[in-house]
Write an enzyme that holds these catalytic residues in place. Structure first.
Site, short mmCIF file in Angstrom:
data_model
loop_
_atom_site.label_atom_id
_atom_site.label_comp_id
_atom_site.label_asym_id
_atom_site.label_seq_id
_atom_site.Cartn_x
_atom_site.Cartn_y
_atom_site.Cartn_z
N ARG A 62 6.22 -6.27 -10.83
CA ARG A 62 7.29 -6.82 -11.64
C ARG A 62 6.93 -8.28 -11.92
NH1 ARG A 62 8.38 -2.53 -12.83
NH2 ARG A 62 10.25 -1.28 -12.50
N ASP A 94 0.68 -6.78 -16.83
CA ASP A 94 1.46 -5.79 -17.58
C ASP A 94 2.94 -6.15 -17.55
OD1 ASP A 94 2.59 -2.42 -17.18
OD2 ASP A 94 1.82 -3.31 -19.03
N LEU A 121 0.84 -1.20 0.00
CA LEU A 121 0.00 0.00 0.00
C LEU A 121 0.87 1.26 0.00
CD1 LEU A 121 -3.09 0.09 -0.11
CD2 LEU A 121 -3.08 0.72 2.29
N HIS A 173 4.15 -4.13 -20.77
CA HIS A 173 4.77 -3.23 -19.78
C HIS A 173 4.60 -1.76 -20.14
CE1 HIS A 173 8.10 -3.04 -16.50
NE2 HIS A 173 7.23 -2.06 -16.38
N GLU A 216 10.54 -10.47 -19.77
CA GLU A 216 10.09 -9.56 -20.83
C GLU A 216 11.16 -9.40 -21.90
OE1 GLU A 216 7.73 -6.97 -17.49
OE2 GLU A 216 8.93 -5.88 -18.94
#
Lengths: 313, 310
Positions: A232, A256, A152, A279, A261
């Site tokens: 991530r 995302d 948070l 991303h 990646e």
């Protein structure tokens, strides 16, 4: 100023490149055919590195650059930078918090809506001409569903604020409980997942949070739950997630980020209950410009002997 | 109760069909288009929806018709004037679908501005392996102009506020308590908004309320979101404005001749096209169906209607 060597790790933003080019002696690492030769030749002139979410600076690179003073990351996540080594050597590290918070939070909500309401499937349905032959199937409502946020911080709080606009009860897991926020705290990620319809990953990637979403968490989220990742890739055990999705043990995922990646597990391509983005959480013209200005602002401050704007180390 | 003939105008929800079957004698118009001659005197209720309602001809053809219960909140496909004239009651399904429609409006905005569908296509076609997707544009903080500040418009405004968007509106009457900026014309609303959302009912006055002037005022950096009815927007002009680059983008859940969508829109990256799914979730369609059935039950039991329009 012109003789300050700055090493840019990969293509990330042409506006940033131009600004760096104007002020420094910019080296584009990705264009060097022989990186070790390049480092040999230029090691004594490189005083700054500009990295991003995909390419940072590991211990070896840091050791190879004896004049390195500062690493300015074009991202808020600094998991690709060896922070321990930086602390040890007195190298400063900056990132780009705050300027990208809204975009990332917007994308989290976008992923939830795209996933639950099957927006991408629906758009494909219309463009393929299928609507002429029948209506699209029913999807599932977002408003009022319970949203569980892992982490948070700035981004997690921004996601919570937006979800409240949709009357969603908010739960969270965090390293420390935050009693003033008025959201329900769960002491473990599994309990958070058990009590949430939608689980959102919004924490920093560290050794402790790698694979924080594991098989146990995904089973707790279950066949009616969905997972959203704007953190991530390594936050999630990707292999387990692919199995959970293909076996129907997890209701869906909006992602995302991925472990390797730009490689995305192909088993996901055939699934209707996933949304896959390249991303792009901070990838708007407005925000990338602001991020670039912040990178420039930090470098200028450092070389002018002034306080850094957004220091991590 | 079993002998009450209820004419269902088109397939709309199997849950609703089953519930009607349990209580009434539903006749499926799409299976028996020529049935009217034989069954006209047994039909006391019509159940329509957003695409198929009851025009003057149908109403005149059903002498025992007492109530039309629409499986939708919009009742533009029902001849309300004829109903008033003949004392036929009309009900719709407000409130239960408000959140879903408002959610979809925000979903459309995000999908359009952040190019979500294009991005998802980009990944699935493996193009990401060759380079990053281009930059999109931010939503938070953009000005949102809402055409019609009823239940749905208000719910959209509330959500947009959570994204720190300044909200302005055009409505038949000013609503000072809500704290949003009022514009007396749609053109002025469009001039002062980055994102224009259509959220009013379709009536004779609001047909083509978004016309060429409005779209030009919205401009090449503005985007149009339609979760109302197709005829709110001059679709031919919309296609021209988009293909000529005079309008920044459009995200549409409704069209003038559903399910037909102008094919000139298909290759455009700056449009999102949905097949009228504003209220199409399991949760909401069940709630809508329950409301249709409850209105019919109330009527035939001589009780007050739950959600009467006429």
């Amino acid at each position: 100023m012109e003789s300050i060597g700055v090493l840019m790790m990969c293509p990330m933003n042409s506006y940033l490149e131009n600004e760096l080019q104007k002020r420094y002696n910019l080296h584009r690492f990705w264009t060097c055919p022989e990186k070790s030769v390049f480092l040999e030749t230029h090691r004594s002139s490189i005083r700054a590195i500009v990295g991003n979410a995909s390419v940072g600076a590991d211990a070896k690179l840091i050791d190879d650059l004896p004049k390195l003073e500062i690493i300015s990351s074009f991202s808020v996540g600094v998991d690709k930078i060896d922070l321990g080594k930086c602390k040890e050597k007195g190298i400063r590290v900056t990132n780009t918090p705050d300027v990208l918070t809204e975009d990332v939070a917007d994308l989290a909500i976008g992923l939830i809506l795209a996933l639950l309401r099957r927006l991408c499937e629906c758009d494909r349905y219309v463009r393929s001409g299928k609507w002429k032959y029948g209506d699209f199937q029913l999807t599932t409502k977002f408003s009022g569903k319970s949203v569980g946020i892992i982490g948070l911080g700035r981004i997690g709080a921004a996601i919570a604020k937006r979800a409240q606009g949709f009357n969603c009860p908010i739960n969270y897991f965090s390293r420390t409980e935050k009693p003033d926020v008025g959201y329900k705290y769960y002491p473990t990620v599994v309990e958070l997942a058990q009590n949430s319809d939608i689980l959102v990953v919004a924490c920093a990637l560290t050794d402790e949070t790698r694979h924080i979403v594991n098989r146990e968490v995904m089973d707790a989220l279950g066949a009616k739950g969905v997972l959203i990742n704007i953190g991530r890739g390594p936050h999630i055990d990707e292999k387990e997630m692919v199995k959970a999705l293909t076996e129907g043990r997890l209701g869906g995922a909006g992602l995302d980020v991925f472990e390797q990646e730009p490689h995305v597990p192909e088993e996901l391509f055939g699934l209707e209950n996933v949304v896959l983005l390249p991303h792009v959480a901070s990838a708007t013209v407005e925000t990338r410009t602001a991020m670039a200005d912040l990178v420039m602002g930090n470098l200028e401050a450092h070389f002018a002997g002034k306080p850094l704007l957004t220091q991590v180390v």
